[in-house]
Design a protein around this motif. Structure first.
Motif, PDB file in Angstrom:
ATOM      1  N   GLN A   4      20.512   9.193   6.051  1.00 29.50           N
ATOM      2  CA  GLN A   4      20.867   9.956   5.777  1.00 29.50           C
ATOM      3  C   GLN A   4      18.827  10.843   6.350  1.00 29.50           C
ATOM      4  OE1 GLN A   4      20.958  10.107   1.980  1.00 29.50           O
ATOM      5  NE2 GLN A   4      23.450  10.450   1.788  1.00 29.50           N
ATOM      6  N   ASN A   5      17.501   9.689   6.266  1.00 26.64           N
ATOM      7  CA  ASN A   5      16.691  10.050   6.660  1.00 26.64           C
ATOM      8  C   ASN A   5      15.709   9.487   7.872  1.00 26.64           C
ATOM      9  OD1 ASN A   5      16.187  11.416   3.335  1.00 26.64           O
ATOM     10  ND2 ASN A   5      16.959   8.868   2.913  1.00 26.64           N
ATOM     11  N   LEU A   6      16.351   9.111   8.696  1.00 31.14           N
ATOM     12  CA  LEU A   6      15.853   8.641  10.033  1.00 31.14           C
ATOM     13  C   LEU A   6      16.751   8.896  11.354  1.00 31.14           C
ATOM     14  CD1 LEU A   6      15.375   5.159   8.597  1.00 31.14           C
ATOM     15  CD2 LEU A   6      13.598   6.797   8.572  1.00 31.14           C
ATOM     16  N   LEU A   7      16.593   8.828  12.080  1.00 31.29           N
ATOM     17  CA  LEU A   7      17.585   8.968  13.242  1.00 31.29           C
ATOM     18  C   LEU A   7      17.485   7.838  14.119  1.00 31.29           C
ATOM     19  CD1 LEU A   7      16.299  12.622  14.830  1.00 31.29           C
ATOM     20  CD2 LEU A   7      19.060  11.878  13.575  1.00 31.29           C
ATOM     21  N   ASN A  26       7.619  14.142   5.808  1.00 27.38           N
ATOM     22  CA  ASN A  26       8.949  12.962   5.747  1.00 27.38           C
ATOM     23  C   ASN A  26       7.664  12.078   4.757  1.00 27.38           C
ATOM     24  OD1 ASN A  26       9.809  12.958   8.448  1.00 27.38           O
ATOM     25  ND2 ASN A  26       8.266  13.649   9.040  1.00 27.38           N
ATOM     26  N   ALA A  27       7.890  12.547   3.058  1.00 28.80           N
ATOM     27  CA  ALA A  27       7.143  11.809   2.042  1.00 28.80           C
ATOM     28  C   ALA A  27       7.998  10.622   1.943  1.00 28.80           C
ATOM     29  CB  ALA A  27       7.503  12.319   0.736  1.00 28.80           C
ATOM     30  N   LEU A  28       6.673   9.360   1.326  1.00 26.53           N
ATOM     31  CA  LEU A  28       8.008   8.085   1.476  1.00 26.53           C
ATOM     32  C   LEU A  28       9.212   8.076  -0.239  1.00 26.53           C
ATOM     33  CD1 LEU A  28       5.361   6.066   3.075  1.00 26.53           C
ATOM     34  CD2 LEU A  28       7.468   6.623   4.366  1.00 26.53           C
ATOM     35  N   ALA A  29       9.893   8.920   0.004  1.00 28.12           N
ATOM     36  CA  ALA A  29      10.651   8.680  -1.244  1.00 28.12           C
ATOM     37  C   ALA A  29      11.412   7.554  -1.162  1.00 28.12           C
ATOM     38  CB  ALA A  29      11.429   9.556  -1.482  1.00 28.12           C
ATOM     39  N   LEU A  30      11.900   6.813  -3.022  1.00 28.28           N
ATOM     40  CA  LEU A  30      12.283   5.571  -3.155  1.00 28.28           C
ATOM     41  C   LEU A  30      13.265   5.582  -2.289  1.00 28.28           C
ATOM     42  CD1 LEU A  30      12.041   2.925  -4.770  1.00 28.28           C
ATOM     43  CD2 LEU A  30      13.400   4.030  -6.470  1.00 28.28           C
ATOM     44  N   ASN A  31      14.245   6.424  -2.045  1.00 30.94           N
ATOM     45  CA  ASN A  31      15.399   6.607  -1.311  1.00 30.94           C
ATOM     46  C   ASN A  31      15.130   6.624  -0.158  1.00 30.94           C
ATOM     47  OD1 ASN A  31      14.690   9.141  -1.092  1.00 30.94           O
ATOM     48  ND2 ASN A  31      16.935   9.984  -0.632  1.00 30.94           N
ATOM     49  N   VAL A  32      13.787   7.071   0.697  1.00 30.86           N
ATOM     50  CA  VAL A  32      13.282   6.443   2.561  1.00 30.86           C
ATOM     51  C   VAL A  32      13.037   5.781   1.930  1.00 30.86           C
ATOM     52  CG1 VAL A  32      11.991   7.692   4.124  1.00 30.86           C
ATOM     53  CG2 VAL A  32      12.703   9.134   2.141  1.00 30.86           C
ATOM     54  N   MET A  33      11.886   4.696   2.156  1.00 32.50           N
ATOM     55  CA  MET A  33      11.648   3.441   1.827  1.00 32.50           C
ATOM     56  C   MET A  33      12.559   2.391   2.208  1.00 32.50           C
ATOM     57  SD  MET A  33       8.239   3.589   0.141  1.00 32.50           S
ATOM     58  CE  MET A  33       8.885   4.023  -1.929  1.00 32.50           C
ATOM     59  N   CYS A  84       8.043  -0.348  -1.680  1.00 27.90           N
ATOM     60  CA  CYS A  84       7.185   0.066  -0.502  1.00 27.90           C
ATOM     61  C   CYS A  84       6.238  -1.567  -0.066  1.00 27.90           C
ATOM     62  CB  CYS A  84       6.087   1.343  -1.205  1.00 27.90           C
ATOM     63  SG  CYS A  84       4.582   1.274  -0.589  1.00 27.90           S
ATOM     64  N   THR A  85       5.907  -2.417  -1.043  1.00 25.77           N
ATOM     65  CA  THR A  85       5.577  -3.309  -0.413  1.00 25.77           C
ATOM     66  C   THR A  85       6.582  -4.246   0.461  1.00 25.77           C
ATOM     67  OG1 THR A  85       4.168  -3.691  -1.903  1.00 25.77           O
ATOM     68  CG2 THR A  85       4.176  -5.049  -0.279  1.00 25.77           C
ATOM     69  N   GLU A  86       7.638  -4.432   0.019  1.00 29.56           N
ATOM     70  CA  GLU A  86       8.585  -4.830   0.356  1.00 29.56           C
ATOM     71  C   GLU A  86       8.949  -4.342   2.279  1.00 29.56           C
ATOM     72  OE1 GLU A  86      11.563  -8.290   1.675  1.00 29.56           O
ATOM     73  OE2 GLU A  86       9.648  -7.281   0.429  1.00 29.56           O
TER      74      GLU A  86
END
Length: 264
Positions: A4-7, A26-33, A84-86
Motif C-alpha cells: 500500500q505504501n511502497l513500490l 513519506n512519513a514513517l507511520a506505523l503501518n509504513v514501517m 522502528c528499531t526492528e
C-alpha cells in the motif's frame, strides 16, 4: 506482493524499494514501517544481489508520523519505536547491500533511515536533519544511527541545534558516501550498488554481517571475532574459487548464495 505504501521493482539483480506516500512526505507511520520491514525480509529470501531504497515526492522522508504519537499511551509509544528499531535493524541484517538514494530532505527518522543503510548517495540539493533539539521531542533513536556514522561531536551538533546540513556536508561528515548533481543521482546510485555487489554473494553477506557485529566491539574482541570469521570463511567453496582464480590468472565463477553455509 502488493504493498500500500511502497513500490517494489526488480531490474536484473537489483531490487528497488520506493517509499510511495508523497502526500504524507513519506512519513514513517506505523503501518509504513511494518510494511517496509516485511518487504525487506521478503527481498532477503530472493536472488536479488543488491537493494536500492528510494522515495517519491518532494521529501525523501519526514520521519515519524506525529499522529501515531499524539495522545499515545506508554505501551503504544514504546511499540512505535520498537517497530522502528526492528525496521532499521532489518536493513543491516539483510544479506544484500542496501544503498539509500536520497533526492530530497531526510529528517528525524528519515535521516535515521539513511544512516541505517549500508551505503547512501544523495542529490546535491538534498538536506539532512534530526530536528528534535529545537522542538519538544529530542531525536533519541535517530541519534543512535546518526552518531554511528558521523561521530559524537557532529551528531550532537545535529541533535542539539536541529539545524539541517546539506548533502556536501553530509558526505564530508560520513553520513552519506557522496553527493552528486540531481540529474546524476540514479546513475551514481546504480553504479555504486553494482560495484558493491561484485564477487561472491555469500562472501558479501558474511562480510556485512561480520562488519556490524565487530564495528562497536573493543579492538581486541573485534580481532578475535574477525580472525575466526575470516579463517572459517576462507574454507568455503567461493573463497577457494576466488583464490584459485587469482593464482591461475582466470575469471572466478562464484556459485554460493547467502545461507548456503552459516558456519563461517
Amino acid at each position: 506482493m502488493q504493498y500500500q505504501n511502497l513500490l517494489v521493482t526488480m531490474d536484473g539483480p537489483i531490487t528497488t524499494v520506493t517509499l510511495n506516500r508523497p502526500d504524507k512526505r513519506n512519513a514513517l507511520a506505523l503501518n509504513v514501517m511494518r510494511e517496509l520491514t516485511v518487504a525487506l525480509r521478503t527481498i532477503a529470501q530472493t536472488e536479488a544481489r543488491g537493494v536500492i531504497l528510494a522515495a517519491n515526492g518532494t521529501v525523501f522522508s519526514a520521519g515519524h508520523n506525529f499522529a501515531d504519537m499524539a495522545g499515545a499511551t506508554l505501551a503504544q509509544s514504546r511499540e512505535l519505536f520498537l517497530v522502528c528499531t526492528e525496521m532499521m535493524n532489518t536493513i543491516q541484517r539483510l544479506p544484500q547491500p542496501v544503498v539509500a538514494r536520497v533526492h530530497a530532505l531526510a529528517t528525524a527518522g528519515g535521516c535515521q533511515l539513511v544512516a541505517s543503510c549500508d551505503l547512501a548517495v544523495a542529490a546535491d540539493t538534498a538536506t539532512f536533519a534530526i530536528p528534535g533539539g529545537k522542538a519538544g521531542l529530542f531525536c533519541h533513536t535517530p541519534l543512535v544511527a546518526v552518531a554511528r556514522n558521523v561521530g559524537r561531536k557532529r551528531a550532537m551538533e545535529m541533535a542539539l541545534t536541529g539545524d539541517p546540513i546539506d548533502a556536501a556536508t553530509a558526505a564530508d561528515w560520513g553520513l552519506i558516501n557522496k553527493a552528486v548533481p540531481s540529474d546524476q543521482l540514479e546513475a551514481a546510485t546504480l553504479d555504486l550498488i553494482q560495484r558493491a555487489t561484485r564477487g561472491s554473494a555469500l562472501s558479501k553477506a558474511l562480510g556485512k554481517q561480520g562488519f556490524y557485529h565487530q564495528v562497536d566491539l573493543p579492538q581486541p574482541l573485534a580481532y578475535d571475532y574477525a580472525v575466526e570469521r575470516m579463517a572459517t570463511a576462507a574454507l568455503l567453496p567461493d573463497a577457494q574459487e576466488g583464490i584459485s582464480a587469482f593464482l591461475e590468472k582466470r575469471a572466478a565463477h562464484y556459485v554460493q548464495r547467502p545461507g548456503d553455509d552459516l558456519a563461517a
